[in-house]
Design a protein around this motif. Structure first.
Motif, PDB file in Angstrom:
ATOM      1  N   LEU A 275     -16.954  13.673  10.548  1.00  0.00           N
ATOM      2  CA  LEU A 275     -16.904  13.649   9.092  1.00  0.00           C
ATOM      3  C   LEU A 275     -15.467  13.439   8.621  1.00  0.00           C
ATOM      4  N   LEU A 276     -15.325  12.749   7.518  1.00  0.00           N
ATOM      5  CA  LEU A 276     -14.007  12.405   6.996  1.00  0.00           C
ATOM      6  C   LEU A 276     -13.404  13.564   6.207  1.00  0.00           C
ATOM      7  N   ASP A 277     -12.070  13.692   6.271  1.00  0.00           N
ATOM      8  CA  ASP A 277     -11.378  14.572   5.342  1.00  0.00           C
ATOM      9  C   ASP A 277     -10.761  13.699   4.251  1.00  0.00           C
ATOM     10  N   LEU A 278     -10.025  14.322   3.323  1.00  0.00           N
ATOM     11  CA  LEU A 278      -9.520  13.572   2.178  1.00  0.00           C
ATOM     12  C   LEU A 278      -8.545  12.478   2.606  1.00  0.00           C
ATOM     13  N   LEU A 279      -7.743  12.748   3.634  1.00  0.00           N
ATOM     14  CA  LEU A 279      -6.817  11.715   4.101  1.00  0.00           C
ATOM     15  C   LEU A 279      -7.565  10.596   4.815  1.00  0.00           C
ATOM     16  N   GLY A 280      -8.650  10.951   5.494  1.00  0.00           N
ATOM     17  CA  GLY A 280      -9.480   9.926   6.122  1.00  0.00           C
ATOM     18  C   GLY A 280     -10.084   8.997   5.084  1.00  0.00           C
ATOM     19  N   ILE A 281     -10.525   9.570   3.971  1.00  0.00           N
ATOM     20  CA  ILE A 281     -11.045   8.759   2.868  1.00  0.00           C
ATOM     21  C   ILE A 281      -9.943   7.842   2.343  1.00  0.00           C
ATOM     22  N   SER A 282      -8.750   8.410   2.156  1.00  0.00           N
ATOM     23  CA  SER A 282      -7.620   7.624   1.646  1.00  0.00           C
ATOM     24  C   SER A 282      -7.258   6.490   2.594  1.00  0.00           C
ATOM     25  N   SER A 283      -7.287   6.763   3.891  1.00  0.00           N
ATOM     26  CA  SER A 283      -6.880   5.741   4.861  1.00  0.00           C
ATOM     27  C   SER A 283      -7.815   4.543   4.837  1.00  0.00           C
ATOM     28  N   ILE A 284      -9.083   4.770   4.529  1.00  0.00           N
ATOM     29  CA  ILE A 284     -10.053   3.674   4.487  1.00  0.00           C
ATOM     30  C   ILE A 284      -9.969   2.923   3.156  1.00  0.00           C
ATOM     31  N   LEU A 285      -9.880   3.674   2.058  1.00  0.00           N
ATOM     32  CA  LEU A 285      -9.875   3.047   0.730  1.00  0.00           C
ATOM     33  C   LEU A 285      -8.539   2.387   0.410  1.00  0.00           C
ATOM     34  N   ALA A 286      -7.486   2.757   1.139  1.00  0.00           N
ATOM     35  CA  ALA A 286      -6.180   2.136   0.885  1.00  0.00           C
ATOM     36  C   ALA A 286      -6.233   0.631   1.092  1.00  0.00           C
ATOM     37  N   SER A 287      -7.039   0.183   2.036  1.00  0.00           N
ATOM     38  CA  SER A 287      -7.144  -1.260   2.283  1.00  0.00           C
ATOM     39  C   SER A 287      -7.764  -1.991   1.105  1.00  0.00           C
ATOM     40  N   GLN A 288      -8.428  -1.249   0.211  1.00  0.00           N
ATOM     41  CA  GLN A 288      -9.008  -1.836  -0.993  1.00  0.00           C
ATOM     42  C   GLN A 288      -8.070  -1.693  -2.187  1.00  0.00           C
ATOM     43  N   GLY A 289      -6.850  -1.225  -1.927  1.00  0.00           N
ATOM     44  CA  GLY A 289      -5.876  -1.083  -2.997  1.00  0.00           C
ATOM     45  C   GLY A 289      -5.973   0.212  -3.764  1.00  0.00           C
ATOM     46  N   ILE A 290      -6.732   1.197  -3.255  1.00  0.00           N
ATOM     47  CA  ILE A 290      -6.855   2.505  -3.915  1.00  0.00           C
ATOM     48  C   ILE A 290      -5.895   3.460  -3.227  1.00  0.00           C
ATOM     49  N   ASP A 291      -4.817   3.831  -3.897  1.00  0.00           N
ATOM     50  CA  ASP A 291      -3.760   4.599  -3.260  1.00  0.00           C
ATOM     51  C   ASP A 291      -4.147   6.077  -3.140  1.00  0.00           C
ATOM     52  N   PRO A 292      -3.455   6.834  -2.267  1.00  0.00           N
ATOM     53  CA  PRO A 292      -3.806   8.245  -2.040  1.00  0.00           C
ATOM     54  C   PRO A 292      -3.786   9.101  -3.299  1.00  0.00           C
ATOM     55  N   GLY A 293      -2.817   8.858  -4.201  1.00  0.00           N
ATOM     56  CA  GLY A 293      -2.767   9.642  -5.428  1.00  0.00           C
ATOM     57  C   GLY A 293      -4.002   9.441  -6.277  1.00  0.00           C
ATOM     58  N   THR A 294      -4.500   8.220  -6.324  1.00  0.00           N
ATOM     59  CA  THR A 294      -5.718   7.927  -7.079  1.00  0.00           C
ATOM     60  C   THR A 294      -6.923   8.585  -6.434  1.00  0.00           C
ATOM     61  N   VAL A 295      -7.014   8.512  -5.109  1.00  0.00           N
ATOM     62  CA  VAL A 295      -8.114   9.165  -4.396  1.00  0.00           C
ATOM     63  C   VAL A 295      -8.124  10.659  -4.699  1.00  0.00           C
ATOM     64  N   GLN A 296      -6.963  11.283  -4.633  1.00  0.00           N
ATOM     65  CA  GLN A 296      -6.866  12.724  -4.873  1.00  0.00           C
ATOM     66  C   GLN A 296      -7.323  13.095  -6.286  1.00  0.00           C
ATOM     67  N   ALA A 297      -6.830  12.374  -7.281  1.00  0.00           N
ATOM     68  CA  ALA A 297      -7.150  12.701  -8.673  1.00  0.00           C
ATOM     69  C   ALA A 297      -8.617  12.437  -8.983  1.00  0.00           C
ATOM     70  N   THR A 298      -9.134  11.300  -8.539  1.00  0.00           N
ATOM     71  CA  THR A 298     -10.533  10.960  -8.827  1.00  0.00           C
ATOM     72  C   THR A 298     -11.482  11.881  -8.085  1.00  0.00           C
ATOM     73  N   TYR A 299     -11.164  12.195  -6.833  1.00  0.00           N
ATOM     74  CA  TYR A 299     -12.016  13.106  -6.061  1.00  0.00           C
ATOM     75  C   TYR A 299     -12.115  14.460  -6.765  1.00  0.00           C
ATOM     76  N   GLN A 300     -11.003  14.960  -7.298  1.00  0.00           N
ATOM     77  CA  GLN A 300     -11.014  16.247  -7.982  1.00  0.00           C
ATOM     78  C   GLN A 300     -11.965  16.227  -9.181  1.00  0.00           C
ATOM     79  N   ARG A 301     -11.930  15.132  -9.941  1.00  0.00           N
ATOM     80  CA  ARG A 301     -12.825  15.035 -11.097  1.00  0.00           C
ATOM     81  C   ARG A 301     -14.291  14.945 -10.653  1.00  0.00           C
ATOM     82  N   LEU A 302     -14.546  14.239  -9.567  1.00  0.00           N
ATOM     83  CA  LEU A 302     -15.913  14.177  -9.038  1.00  0.00           C
ATOM     84  C   LEU A 302     -16.378  15.548  -8.557  1.00  0.00           C
ATOM     85  N   TYR A 303     -15.461  16.307  -7.978  1.00  0.00           N
ATOM     86  CA  TYR A 303     -15.803  17.661  -7.520  1.00  0.00           C
ATOM     87  C   TYR A 303     -16.159  18.560  -8.700  1.00  0.00           C
TER      88      TYR A 303
END
Length: 698
Positions: A275-303
């Motif tokens: 299972l992925l952790d938050l950095l694992g999610i970031s490492s995959i989505l980064a290739s789509q141009g979604i940076d770690p800061g965006t992943v962190q902020a958006t994930y928090q709102r989804l939570y």
């Protein structure tokens, strides 16, 4: 009256929905809910942590003022003026409370516990204090936590609080590690701030060392005999000492065609990936141009909206109860993520993914399931991508194993030449989620005959550092949670040019000029050693179990700082070239979009700029970014700061672009690589008109 203190307003809303309002009665117990806003109290600045006569020593950034004397520091905290009204509201409620309940996030570091205790202590409350422990903020979990809340010992005897307090104070002392390289830089006319800390230092060392290895790579080719059958499978010798420096030296004429002999055919299985952790999610989505800061902020709102699980977990697996919930919601999750529910046939819990214990469980879809991915867009950039990735990664455990036939064979006339082929039989979980970690090369199977050829190989070049690569390195030493790593990478890869340590572009991490200096200055320092952070985390857990005292942990900091101080002084004498690059017009501003190496700018006599590789005379990459660009009849001068944004994957705003039909407009432009050159392409219109931008039209 039971006064429940949540960590943030969004949590208070979830508690109110679960219990029946912000105030009322739940199962016969009167309660009220009040909300904090994260940390209301902060450790004051160093000059205010000591007696008045010592303030100067702790205020001014001078090497002779270091190290600090730990005994001088009073560990004073002050209320953040912006949150005074929030605190006064909580204190007013605590005045008539019979029980104060800490209902902040239950994170691994104990930080949520400390937030609650800070408020209760400063409010002067001395009654019963209890704790609500919850996996997420769903109604079921909140209600369960309310029923099962546990009475806490006094603050000074609460292991979770002591653990968090120890880390906070340790990190406060690491301010000295930022002062040292910054002072040394300014002594060399570099007006920069070099942020160094436990995790920051470890990341900078890992990334810097990897770029050094990547840059110093020297290709050493070799040539040898190999065979290839009619299906493209290669046969080679496992222990081959017959390698040659030149193609012409290979005795290929001494080898003839040969039949292929199948030695074995075995059915193999591969289970779903972890299972992925938050950095694992970031490492995959980064290739789509979604940076770690965006992943962190958006994930928090989804939570906070219950669509995903708790972000700051350190769990790698989920509990049986969490698995049952996932299995129950699986058809709806699959439908939202575009997954065929018919693939989810493995209904038994896998030992590789599910076990008793843990707390929040690994990152996964939450208790609330969206009707479609489109409804998630309002929670921020990348919301749909985050949810779909989590859904596929989690639902993979409900799919069957990937199954393939493994063929092993050798050449009849040359038995030392062998090959292995993997023939897919059933895609299993790979039809839902696939990763790059355990892929088997798909093959049509071994052929009947093989022919010799001269194979050219070389020593393997070190990979460029990526977020995924960094995650694997930090996993090795168990340093930080996925959320902590993500937030740290986001912090050091954003901000002003004179402070940013790393540039992140589609998952590739490259060094800024400040990062280069930081890497060199902390070389050999304990603060940058991952084992230092690993030991601190271990010691923190011992504090929480009362096997160590906070003082014992903090006592180890000053000897480490003294050693690092001398190391940094010695390193500073070797960083003249970094000082020169950062001080004149000829310094690195970003990574090459083709190879990741440094791009520098150089000012011409006419005042214009051009951007190309620092080592353009020797590098094999020919990328060039002209300082003056043509864009639909407009001439645009690219300033160094604008070029830095473009090279790092960002966009620039250009105002007053002229239309051929008349009139003007403002636009965002992004870099597009066209062969060896970098050109500008359209990337949207600004919402509001502005009179200034990072690039200018000339």
């Amino acid at each position: 009256m039971i006064t429940i203190i949540t960590e943030k307003p969004s949590a208070a809303e979830n508690f109110a929905n679960a219990l029946g309002g912000m105030k009322g009665s739940f199962e016969g117990s009167a309660y009220e809910i009040v909300s904090s806003q994260g940390h209301l109290f902060q450790l004051v600045t160093p000059e205010h942590q000591v007696r008045e006569e010592l303030a100067g020593r702790y205020k001014y950034w001078k090497l002779e003022n270091l190290p600090w004397e730990k005994e001088d520091i009073l560990w004073r905290k002050a209320l953040n003026p912006k949150t005074r009204q929030i605190f006064e509201n909580i204190r007013a409620h605590l005045m008539h409370a019979d029980e104060a309940v800490i209902a902040t996030d239950d994170d691994p570091s104990g930080e949520g516990q400390m937030i609650g205790w800070e408020i209760i202590s400063h409010a002067g409350y001395h009654g019963r204090v209890s704790r609500m422990y919850f996996v997420d903020e769903s109604a079921k979990e909140i209600q369960k936590a309310f029923r099962e809340r546990r009475t806490l010992p006094p603050m000074e005897s609460d292991g979770e609080y002591l653990k968090a307090m120890t880390r906070q104070r340790y990190d406060y002392l690491t301010q000295q590690d930022t002062r040292i390289p910054t002072i040394l830089a300014r002594q060399n006319n570099m007006n920069i701030l070099v942020r160094v800390g436990r995790l920051k230092g470890a990341i900078m060392k890992l990334v810097g060392d990897q770029w050094k290895a990547y840059g110093s790579y020297v290709k050493k080719p070799f040539f040898e005999v190999r065979y290839k059958d009619e299906k493209g499978n290669a046969f080679s010798r496992e222990d081959n000492d017959e390698r040659y420096d030149s193609r012409d030296d290979v005795p290929i004429d001494g080898f003839s065609c040969s039949e292929v002999v199948i030695d074995s055919v075995t059915v193999k299985h591969a289970s779903p990936p972890r299972l992925l952790d938050l950095l694992g999610i970031s490492s995959i989505l980064a290739s789509q141009g979604i940076d770690p800061g965006t992943v962190q902020a958006t994930y928090q709102r989804l939570y906070e909206a219950h669509y995903v699980s708790y972000p700051r977990t350190e769990d790698k697996m989920i509990s049986p109860e969490q698995f049952n919930e996932l299995r129950e919601n699986a058809p709806l999750i699959a439908s939202a993520a575009g997954i065929d529910p018919a693939l989810l046939t493995h209904t038994e819990a896998r030992k590789t993914h599910v076990r008793q214990g843990g707390s929040h469980g690994a990152n996964r879809p939450g208790s609330r399931v969206p009707e479609s991915l489109d409804v998630l867009q309002k929670y921020g950039p990348g919301a749909a991508e985050i949810y779909e990735l989590l859904a596929r990664n989690s639902l993979a455990m409900l799919c069957e194993d990937y199954e393939y036939l493994q063929q092993k064979g050798h050449l009849k006339e040359y038995p030392e030449f062998t090959a292995t082929a993997s023939i897919p039989q059933s895609q299993g979980f790979r039809a839902v989620y696939d990763d790059d970690e355990r892929k088997e090369e798909a093959s049509a199977g071994l052929g009947l005959h093989a022919s010799p050829f001269v194979y050219e190989g070389a020593n393997k070049r070190p990979s460029r550092p990526t977020i995924k690569w960094l995650r694997d390195k930090l996993d090795k030493y168990n340093v930080g949670t996925g959320a902590t790593r993500t937030s740290t990478i986001a912090e050091i890869s954003s901000g002003r040019d004179d402070r940013r340590l790393i540039d992140e572009r589609k998952g590739i991490l490259s060094m800024t000029p400040i990062g280069d200096y930081c890497h060199q200055i902390i070389s050999g320092c304990m603060i940058a050693d991952v084992e230092t952070t690993e030991k601190l985390f271990s010691d923190m857990e011992k504090v929480g179990r009362f096997e160590m005292t906070p003082e014992e942990v903090l006592d180890g900091f000053t000897p480490m700082l003294l050693r690092d101080l001398e190391t940094m002084k010695a390193n500073a004498k070797k960083t003249g070239h970094v000082t020169k690059i950062a001080a004149d017009e000829d310094h690195a501003i970003g990574p090459c979009p083709k190879c990741g190496r440094k791009i520098v700018y150089r000012k011409r006599e006419d005042g214009s700029y051009s951007y190309y590789h620092e080592d353009f005379k020797t590098t094999s990459c020919d990328f060039v970014l002209s300082g003056t660009q043509r864009y639909y009849g407009n001439s645009i001068t690219i300033s160094p700061s604008a070029a830095g944004k473009l090279l790092s994957g960002g966009r620039i705003r250009v105002n007053g672009l002229e239309r051929k039909s008349g009139g003007s407009y403002d636009a965002y432009l992004r870099l597009r690589v066209n062969g060896k050159y970098g050109n500008l392409e359209f990337d949207g219109f600004p919402r509001k008109k502005s009179s200034q931008g990072p690039a200018s039209r000339s």
